[in-house]
Design an enzyme around this catalytic site. Structure first.
Site, PDB file in Angstrom:
ATOM      1  N   TYR A  77       0.855  -1.198   0.000  1.00 13.65           N
ATOM      2  CA  TYR A  77       0.000   0.000   0.000  1.00 13.65           C
ATOM      3  C   TYR A  77       0.883   1.237   0.000  1.00 13.65           C
ATOM      4  O   TYR A  77       1.875   1.288   0.738  1.00 13.65           O
ATOM      5  CB  TYR A  77      -0.912   0.027   1.228  1.00 13.65           C
ATOM      6  N   GLU A  79      -0.623   4.826  -0.396  1.00 13.39           N
ATOM      7  CA  GLU A  79      -1.469   6.008  -0.622  1.00 13.39           C
ATOM      8  C   GLU A  79      -0.634   7.269  -0.426  1.00 13.39           C
ATOM      9  O   GLU A  79       0.204   7.335   0.477  1.00 13.39           O
ATOM     10  CB  GLU A  79      -2.649   6.003   0.354  1.00 13.39           C
ATOM     11  N   ASP A 254      -7.164  14.472 -23.975  1.00 13.11           N
ATOM     12  CA  ASP A 254      -7.104  13.048 -23.648  1.00 13.11           C
ATOM     13  C   ASP A 254      -6.398  12.365 -24.818  1.00 13.11           C
ATOM     14  O   ASP A 254      -6.994  12.142 -25.874  1.00 13.11           O
ATOM     15  CB  ASP A 254      -8.533  12.514 -23.469  1.00 13.11           C
ATOM     16  N   THR A 283      -3.868   6.828 -21.554  1.00 15.55           N
ATOM     17  CA  THR A 283      -3.666   5.454 -21.097  1.00 15.55           C
ATOM     18  C   THR A 283      -2.212   5.127 -21.413  1.00 15.55           C
ATOM     19  O   THR A 283      -1.546   5.850 -22.165  1.00 15.55           O
ATOM     20  CB  THR A 283      -4.570   4.452 -21.847  1.00 15.55           C
ATOM     21  N   LYS A 286      -2.080   1.595 -25.057  1.00 15.42           N
ATOM     22  CA  LYS A 286      -2.518   1.548 -26.457  1.00 15.42           C
ATOM     23  C   LYS A 286      -1.284   1.751 -27.343  1.00 15.42           C
ATOM     24  O   LYS A 286      -0.389   0.920 -27.318  1.00 15.42           O
ATOM     25  CB  LYS A 286      -3.609   2.572 -26.703  1.00 15.42           C
ATOM     26  N   ARG A 292      -1.491  -1.986 -18.817  1.00 17.35           N
ATOM     27  CA  ARG A 292      -2.823  -1.374 -18.745  1.00 17.35           C
ATOM     28  C   ARG A 292      -2.827  -0.340 -17.620  1.00 17.35           C
ATOM     29  O   ARG A 292      -2.575  -0.692 -16.465  1.00 17.35           O
ATOM     30  CB  ARG A 292      -3.816  -2.500 -18.455  1.00 17.35           C
TER      31      ARG A 292
END
Ligand code: PLP
Length: 484
Positions: A77, A79, A254, A283, A286, A292
């Site tokens: 973790y 954060e 985007d 992203t 692509k 991903r």
């Protein structure tokens, strides 16, 4: 179930050998603990090896990118953001995130990078919230003399919420090639703000900057959003910035689909969004060919808000995926990535010309990027039938609306094809012609019925499957990994 055979070519570089061993070890382990999962992983490899992957949003990541994800980093973790965490023991995640962030900033020449978003949709949500906080919430708190939202009374909080949901976002409609997260009525983006859309010109099927300017100046949206999932032309971001400035809007881009073409220096000058946009989302899986995931690049002023992705919209980041993003950025910084990006576009242009030669109309008449939307209505098929018939013949595409499509987004009148994955395999313009030939043959020999019903001529199906296999045999996917 086919198994991966331990195969190490004598000439393979050491790095390649170790990734083969790592994949073999992982599958070997899974075969004992989770055989169904091992079997599905191997079956997916077989599937990807035996079908032509023309899905414009997919690619083949390197074994290095894949290996960076498959380890104990997933257990941590973290954060917060580098050197500012809500958990102990994050030193190594700090090192990974910092390295990935620095590489992303270098790759895109950006002032600030944030590599935590789990996906493109997450990246967009965080960007929207960061803009709303910077432009709406912060000035209001300052006006009210409050240090943070925790100091607001119930009534003030309601006033703030009311103000936030009445902000406007102006993006490209889904019908014209925009994405769901750009204000589609069923997406959170249209609940969070008031969404309005611009369309492509019905004649040219391309953006009409004059019309966008008129709309933006009239509507004065908080956010002017540029970017697409199914538009085959370059966007002039210098013009978009001019429009945003005239309308008093924040320019958000985007670049989920074309990030690899920016990284590979194919989109330069006014076509590179980084210098012009206040904030850019993407992203990483692509054209950029990474794992991903999502990415945000922004000007320094927005960085403190963007870095608060957690708690704004996310919980803990995915350290294993951030590691893989760093590997992918490193790969994209190599000169070979520029050659790759150029070839993606050359292949897409060649594919478009090959379709046109055979009487199939690409929307807007062609492409400047990695994708084409093909109007296949002349075959008497809808997009869903065409997609299924092609898939039966070992060709994977995705159905897509054409502008002003009467058939809607479920059946559609078009299919979208893209070249990033096949270019990774090494296919070139000669192969694009062969692919167009196969696809047209399938579409001509499929008969459409009601809704999703169709019949594909069995001989055409068998012949095309054979042609696909023969073609892909010359361009094997992960040749180091041999199935037995
Ligand atoms: N933005 C655009 C332009 C896209 O095309 C996509 C995905 O197709 C996304 C955002 C969402 O990305 P993800 O599927 O990673 O959430």
């Amino acid at each position: 179930m086919p198994r991966l055979k331990h195969y190490l070519s004598k000439t393979a570089p050491d790095q390649q050998k170790s990734s083969v061993i790592a994949h073999l070890a992982a599958l070997d382990h899974l075969e004992n603990t989770s055989p169904e999962i091992a079997s599905a992983i191997v079956a997916e490899l077989e599937d990807q090896r035996s079908h032509l992957k023309l899905i414009a949003s997919e690619n083949y990541s390197s074994l290095g990118v894949q290996l960076a994800m498959g380890n104990w980093l997933t257990d941590k973790y973290a954060e917060g953001y580098p050197f500012h965490r809500f958990y102990a023991g994050c030193e190594h995640v700090d090192a990974i995130e910092e390295r990935g962030k620095t590489l992303a900033e270098r790759l895109f020449q950006a002032e600030h990078a944030y590599i935590q978003p789990h996906s493109g949709a997450d990246a967009n949500l965080i960007a929207f919230l960061a803009i709303l906080i910077d432009k709406i919430q912060s000035p209001l708190l300052e006006k009210w003399g409050k240090k943070g939202v925790d100091e607001l009374t119930k009534d003030e909080h309601e006033q703030l919420r009311d103000l936030l949901v009445h902000q406007k976002i102006l993006g490209m409609s889904l019908n014209s090639g925009g994405h769901l997260t750009h204000g589609f009525r069923m997406n959170l983006s249209s609940k969070l703000m008031q969404a309005i859309h611009y369309e492509v010109d019905p004649g040219t099927e391309q953006l009409d900057y004059k019309k966008i300017e008129e709309q933006a100046v009239t509507e004065k949206p908080l956010i002017l959003l540029a970017g697409y999932s199914a538009y085959s032309r370059k966007i002039d971001f210098a013009k978009m910035r001019e429009i945003a400035d005239k309308a008093g809007s924040v320019l958000m881009v985007d670049m989920a689909h074309f990030a690899g073409l920016v990284a590979g220096r194919v989109f330069e000058g006014p076509y590179n969004p980084i210098p012009y946009a206040h904030i850019v989302t993407s992203t990483t899986h692509k054209t950029l060919r990474g794992p991903r995931g999502g990415l945000i690049l922004c000007k320094k002023e927005l960085a403190p808000f963007v870095d608060k992705g957690c708690p704004l919209a996310m919980g803990g980041p995915l350290p294993h995926v951030m590691a893989a993003k760093a590997v992918a950025f490193e790969e994209a910084l190599q000169p070979s990535f520029q050659t790759y990006s150029k070839k993606i576009v050359e292949n897409a242009k060649a594919l478009g010309e090959s379709f046109q030669k055979r009487g199939v109309r690409p929307v807007s008449g062609g492409t400047d990027n990695h994708l084409l939307v093909l109007d296949i209505s002349s075959f008497g098929l809808n997009g869903r039938q065409a997609e299924s018939a092609l898939r039966e013949a070992s060709i994977t595409t995705s159905r897509n609306t054409v502008p002003y499509d009467k058939k809607g987004p479920w059946y559609t009148s078009g299919i979208r094809v893209g070249t990033p994955a096949l270019t990774t395999l090494g296919l070139g313009t000669a192969e694009m012609d062969e692919i167009a030939d196969m696809m047209v043959d399938v579409l001509k020999n499929a008969r459409g019925g009601e809704k999703s019903q169709y019949v594909l001529d069995p001989a055409t199906k068998e012949k095309t499957r054979e042609r696909v296999l023969n073609l892909l045999r010359r361009f094997p996917l992960y040749p180091e990994l041999v199935l037995e």
